[in-house]
Design a protein around this motif. Structure first.
Motif, PDB file in Angstrom:
ATOM      1  N   PHE A  80      -6.923  14.998   7.152  1.00 45.58           N
ATOM      2  CA  PHE A  80      -7.699  15.057   5.913  1.00 45.58           C
ATOM      3  C   PHE A  80      -6.784  15.245   4.703  1.00 45.58           C
ATOM      4  CE2 PHE A  80     -11.567  16.659   8.449  1.00 45.58           C
ATOM      5  CZ  PHE A  80     -12.032  15.366   8.583  1.00 45.58           C
ATOM      6  N   ASP A  81      -5.743  16.063   4.881  1.00 43.41           N
ATOM      7  CA  ASP A  81      -4.790  16.263   3.785  1.00 43.41           C
ATOM      8  C   ASP A  81      -4.090  14.953   3.430  1.00 43.41           C
ATOM      9  OD1 ASP A  81      -5.418  18.922   3.695  1.00 43.41           O
ATOM     10  OD2 ASP A  81      -3.685  19.591   4.871  1.00 43.41           O
ATOM     11  N   GLN A  82      -3.732  14.181   4.458  1.00 44.55           N
ATOM     12  CA  GLN A  82      -3.072  12.896   4.217  1.00 44.55           C
ATOM     13  C   GLN A  82      -4.019  11.898   3.541  1.00 44.55           C
ATOM     14  OE1 GLN A  82      -1.797  11.958   8.186  1.00 44.55           O
ATOM     15  NE2 GLN A  82       0.242  12.828   7.892  1.00 44.55           N
ATOM     16  N   LEU A  83      -5.285  11.925   3.958  1.00 43.36           N
ATOM     17  CA  LEU A  83      -6.256  11.002   3.370  1.00 43.36           C
ATOM     18  C   LEU A  83      -6.521  11.324   1.908  1.00 43.36           C
ATOM     19  CD1 LEU A  83      -8.864  10.752   6.277  1.00 43.36           C
ATOM     20  CD2 LEU A  83      -7.187   9.041   5.612  1.00 43.36           C
ATOM     21  N   ASN A  84      -6.428  12.596   1.568  1.00 42.55           N
ATOM     22  CA  ASN A  84      -6.726  13.014   0.194  1.00 42.55           C
ATOM     23  C   ASN A  84      -5.496  13.050  -0.695  1.00 42.55           C
ATOM     24  OD1 ASN A  84      -9.485  13.438   0.713  1.00 42.55           O
ATOM     25  ND2 ASN A  84      -9.073  15.464   1.553  1.00 42.55           N
ATOM     26  N   PHE A  85      -4.327  12.718  -0.125  1.00 38.02           N
ATOM     27  CA  PHE A  85      -3.074  12.847  -0.864  1.00 38.02           C
ATOM     28  C   PHE A  85      -2.420  11.480  -0.991  1.00 38.02           C
ATOM     29  CE2 PHE A  85       1.552  13.641  -0.927  1.00 38.02           C
ATOM     30  CZ  PHE A  85       1.629  14.430  -2.054  1.00 38.02           C
ATOM     31  N   ASP A  86      -2.385  10.961  -2.178  1.00 42.47           N
ATOM     32  CA  ASP A  86      -1.794   9.642  -2.398  1.00 42.47           C
ATOM     33  C   ASP A  86      -0.856   9.730  -3.600  1.00 42.47           C
ATOM     34  OD1 ASP A  86      -1.176   6.998  -2.304  1.00 42.47           O
ATOM     35  OD2 ASP A  86      -3.125   6.255  -2.939  1.00 42.47           O
ATOM     36  N   ASP A  87       0.314  10.248  -3.354  1.00 41.10           N
ATOM     37  CA  ASP A  87       1.299  10.455  -4.412  1.00 41.10           C
ATOM     38  C   ASP A  87       1.926   9.111  -4.786  1.00 41.10           C
ATOM     39  OD1 ASP A  87       3.373  11.176  -6.059  1.00 41.10           O
ATOM     40  OD2 ASP A  87       4.165  12.730  -4.745  1.00 41.10           O
ATOM     41  N   PRO A  88       1.847   8.708  -6.058  1.00 39.54           N
ATOM     42  CA  PRO A  88       2.438   7.428  -6.463  1.00 39.54           C
ATOM     43  C   PRO A  88       3.963   7.412  -6.404  1.00 39.54           C
ATOM     44  CG  PRO A  88       1.646   8.642  -8.380  1.00 39.54           C
ATOM     45  CD  PRO A  88       1.165   9.394  -7.172  1.00 39.54           C
ATOM     46  N   TYR A  89       4.578   8.570  -6.212  1.00 40.40           N
ATOM     47  CA  TYR A  89       6.036   8.639  -6.171  1.00 40.40           C
ATOM     48  C   TYR A  89       6.548   9.122  -4.816  1.00 40.40           C
ATOM     49  CZ  TYR A  89       5.277   8.178 -11.147  1.00 40.40           C
ATOM     50  OH  TYR A  89       4.857   7.730 -12.373  1.00 40.40           O
ATOM     51  N   SER A  90       5.778   8.844  -3.765  1.00 43.17           N
ATOM     52  CA  SER A  90       6.181   9.269  -2.433  1.00 43.17           C
ATOM     53  C   SER A  90       5.613   8.320  -1.386  1.00 43.17           C
ATOM     54  CB  SER A  90       5.676  10.692  -2.167  1.00 43.17           C
ATOM     55  OG  SER A  90       6.021  11.122  -0.880  1.00 43.17           O
ATOM     56  N   GLY A  91       6.417   8.059  -0.331  1.00 38.52           N
ATOM     57  CA  GLY A  91       5.945   7.222   0.765  1.00 38.52           C
ATOM     58  C   GLY A  91       6.795   5.979   0.960  1.00 38.52           C
ATOM     59  N   LYS A  92       6.512   5.257   2.034  1.00 37.76           N
ATOM     60  CA  LYS A  92       7.281   4.061   2.394  1.00 37.76           C
ATOM     61  C   LYS A  92       6.621   2.805   1.838  1.00 37.76           C
ATOM     62  CE  LYS A  92       7.349   2.603   6.718  1.00 37.76           C
ATOM     63  NZ  LYS A  92       7.680   2.513   8.158  1.00 37.76           N
ATOM     64  N   CYS A  93       7.426   1.927   1.256  1.00 37.99           N
ATOM     65  CA  CYS A  93       6.966   0.618   0.773  1.00 37.99           C
ATOM     66  C   CYS A  93       7.665  -0.461   1.606  1.00 37.99           C
ATOM     67  CB  CYS A  93       7.306   0.423  -0.703  1.00 37.99           C
ATOM     68  SG  CYS A  93       6.447   1.554  -1.819  1.00 37.99           S
ATOM     69  N   THR A  94       6.887  -1.346   2.205  1.00 40.96           N
ATOM     70  CA  THR A  94       7.460  -2.427   3.007  1.00 40.96           C
ATOM     71  C   THR A  94       7.078  -3.768   2.413  1.00 40.96           C
ATOM     72  OG1 THR A  94       5.520  -2.448   4.472  1.00 40.96           O
ATOM     73  CG2 THR A  94       7.365  -1.055   5.114  1.00 40.96           C
ATOM     74  N   MET A  95       8.065  -4.613   2.182  1.00 43.69           N
ATOM     75  CA  MET A  95       7.791  -5.927   1.619  1.00 43.69           C
ATOM     76  C   MET A  95       8.887  -6.908   2.015  1.00 43.69           C
ATOM     77  SD  MET A  95       8.685  -5.544  -2.442  1.00 43.69           S
ATOM     78  CE  MET A  95       8.484  -7.319  -2.667  1.00 43.69           C
ATOM     79  N   ALA A  96       8.615  -8.192   1.771  1.00 41.22           N
ATOM     80  CA  ALA A  96       9.589  -9.240   2.092  1.00 41.22           C
ATOM     81  C   ALA A  96       9.568 -10.299   1.010  1.00 41.22           C
ATOM     82  CB  ALA A  96       9.279  -9.856   3.456  1.00 41.22           C
ATOM     83  N   CYS A  97      10.666 -11.023   0.897  1.00 38.73           N
ATOM     84  CA  CYS A  97      10.790 -12.102  -0.089  1.00 38.73           C
ATOM     85  C   CYS A  97      11.949 -12.984   0.350  1.00 38.73           C
ATOM     86  CB  CYS A  97      11.015 -11.539  -1.492  1.00 38.73           C
ATOM     87  SG  CYS A  97      12.492 -10.497  -1.627  1.00 38.73           S
ATOM     88  N   SER A  98      12.195 -14.047  -0.396  1.00 33.39           N
ATOM     89  CA  SER A  98      13.337 -14.907  -0.081  1.00 33.39           C
ATOM     90  C   SER A  98      14.634 -14.163  -0.374  1.00 33.39           C
ATOM     91  CB  SER A  98      13.275 -16.180  -0.938  1.00 33.39           C
ATOM     92  OG  SER A  98      13.511 -15.866  -2.298  1.00 33.39           O
ATOM     93  N   GLY A  99      15.726 -14.675   0.165  1.00 34.95           N
ATOM     94  CA  GLY A  99      17.021 -14.051  -0.076  1.00 34.95           C
ATOM     95  C   GLY A  99      17.404 -14.041  -1.545  1.00 34.95           C
ATOM     96  N   SER A 100      17.085 -15.122  -2.260  1.00 38.21           N
ATOM     97  CA  SER A 100      17.442 -15.192  -3.680  1.00 38.21           C
ATOM     98  C   SER A 100      16.655 -14.178  -4.503  1.00 38.21           C
ATOM     99  CB  SER A 100      17.203 -16.603  -4.217  1.00 38.21           C
ATOM    100  OG  SER A 100      15.849 -16.975  -4.079  1.00 38.21           O
ATOM    101  N   VAL A 101      15.374 -14.014  -4.178  1.00 36.45           N
ATOM    102  CA  VAL A 101      14.561 -13.022  -4.882  1.00 36.45           C
ATOM    103  C   VAL A 101      15.054 -11.617  -4.539  1.00 36.45           C
ATOM    104  CG1 VAL A 101      12.253 -12.025  -5.090  1.00 36.45           C
ATOM    105  CG2 VAL A 101      12.549 -14.505  -5.089  1.00 36.45           C
ATOM    106  N   ALA A 102      15.421 -11.398  -3.278  1.00 38.74           N
ATOM    107  CA  ALA A 102      15.941 -10.091  -2.872  1.00 38.74           C
ATOM    108  C   ALA A 102      17.223  -9.756  -3.636  1.00 38.74           C
ATOM    109  CB  ALA A 102      16.205 -10.078  -1.372  1.00 38.74           C
ATOM    110  N   LEU A 103      18.069 -10.751  -3.821  1.00 35.08           N
ATOM    111  CA  LEU A 103      19.323 -10.556  -4.549  1.00 35.08           C
ATOM    112  C   LEU A 103      19.051 -10.119  -5.983  1.00 35.08           C
ATOM    113  CD1 LEU A 103      22.376 -10.965  -3.895  1.00 35.08           C
ATOM    114  CD2 LEU A 103      22.177 -13.214  -4.966  1.00 35.08           C
ATOM    115  N   LEU A 104      18.020 -10.687  -6.585  1.00 30.55           N
ATOM    116  CA  LEU A 104      17.648 -10.357  -7.955  1.00 30.55           C
ATOM    117  C   LEU A 104      16.924  -9.021  -8.036  1.00 30.55           C
ATOM    118  CD1 LEU A 104      17.213 -11.239 -10.968  1.00 30.55           C
ATOM    119  CD2 LEU A 104      15.117 -12.356 -10.196  1.00 30.55           C
ATOM    120  N   LEU A 105      16.067  -8.767  -7.077  1.00 29.27           N
ATOM    121  CA  LEU A 105      15.134  -7.648  -7.150  1.00 29.27           C
ATOM    122  C   LEU A 105      15.693  -6.331  -6.615  1.00 29.27           C
ATOM    123  CD1 LEU A 105      12.208  -7.247  -8.076  1.00 29.27           C
ATOM    124  CD2 LEU A 105      11.476  -7.765  -5.739  1.00 29.27           C
ATOM    125  N   TYR A 106      16.480  -6.395  -5.558  1.00 29.30           N
ATOM    126  CA  TYR A 106      16.862  -5.164  -4.855  1.00 29.30           C
ATOM    127  C   TYR A 106      17.589  -4.142  -5.732  1.00 29.30           C
ATOM    128  CZ  TYR A 106      18.044  -2.208  -0.879  1.00 29.30           C
ATOM    129  OH  TYR A 106      18.155  -1.156  -0.009  1.00 29.30           O
TER     130      TYR A 106
END
Length: 295
Positions: A80-106
């Motif tokens: 319940f604590d996890q469901l009620n807690f959504d910190d915008p500055y905490s947690g894991k973000c998973t995403m993918a993109c092309s190598g060229s975009v990764a080079l620019l974005l990372y």
């Protein structure tokens, strides 16, 4: 699965040490408490308490059930604590993109992580179809792709465009016709080369390029590391087609020339996630940064 109501009654009985007090605390009758305990013992197949007139002692099996019930309550509260807690500055973000975009974005994503150390960014370089498959199967939360995805499975928004460039070494003779020049140079291939070539030949408004058969262009080398694709060109070997951002981040751009076509070739980028998937608040922070790159 053990009845949670019986477990709650049992916990209360052990904590109060008295049937009457348990009944009062649970707003039940004393026979009702006894009935719950009897049913729980029957479900467990063991006596949980040893009765002695108006008192009782807990059995060894009863101690195990007590600890089990305590753990369930603790885990439920944690959920319940996890469901009620959504910190915008905490947690894991998973995403993918092309190598060229990764080079620019990372590098920009690393700045975000440095500002907010509790945000953990996991970025994967992959082709569009792999990205969409990973999103569909829940392996990543979002991605950046170059094709409009199927609206039945994905939500998406346009991010912006990146320019594709046809590149060679500065020593290449660009006065020859396209077919002769590219055939003599030979292609430095990479995972997105065929896609980029097809798009470039189609959009450049160069009739000679539109007539070229990509499969007949000689491939004289290949590399799957985005940061290494331009190295052969810098050494006077071959040509390739790659987003302009890769050239701009290359350590020796002065050794590379852009083979100009009649019209700049642009590729549209889309930010995509699974259909109707509501992502945690930290993705609002992440995506604000991503969108700023192309605005």
């Amino acid at each position: 699965m053990l009845n949670p109501i019986w477990l709650e009654t049992y916990l209360t009985l052990i904590d109060t040490g008295h049937f009457t007090k348990s009944a009062e605390k649970l707003h039940m009758t004393q026979p009702g408490v006894s009935q719950h305990i009897n049913k729980l013992e029957e479900a467990c197949g063991h006596a949980l308490i040893k009765r002695d007139k108006k008192s009782f002692t807990i059995t060894e099996q009863g101690r195990l059930v007590y600890q089990y019930a305590k753990t369930l309550i603790k885990d439920e509260q944690k959920l319940f604590d996890q469901l009620n807690f959504d910190d915008p500055y905490s947690g894991k973000c998973t995403m993918a993109c092309s190598g060229s975009v990764a080079l620019l974005l990372y590098p920009k994503l690393l700045k975000l992580q440095r500002q907010h150390p509790n945000i953990h960014i996991n970025l994967k370089a992959a082709p569009t179809q792999q990205i969409l498959s990973d999103i569909k199967h829940g392996l990543i939360d979002q991605g950046i792709v170059t094709d409009i995805p199927n609206e039945s499975f994905y939500d998406f928004e346009e991010l912006g465009c990146e320019e594709l460039c046809l590149l060679s070494s500065i020593s290449a003779n660009s006065n020859k016709d396209w077919k002769t020049m590219l055939s003599e140079l030979g292609l430095i291939s990479h995972p997105d080369a065929e896609h980029y070539l097809s798009l470039y030949f189609k959009q450049s408004e160069e009739q000679a390029l539109k007539r070229l058969d990509i499969s007949k262009i000689p491939v004289i080398g290949s590399v799957n590391q985005i940061g290494q694709i331009l190295e052969p060109l810098a050494h006077g070997i071959g040509f390739t087609v790659i987003p302009k951002s890769v050239l701009e981040s290359f350590h020796s751009p002065e050794l590379i020339q852009i083979l100009k076509a009649n019209k700049p070739v642009m590729e549209t980028l889309y930010l995509v996630r699974r259909k109707n998937r509501e992502l945690p608040a930290r993705y609002q922070v992440l995506n604000s940064l991503i969108k700023a790159v192309w605005n």
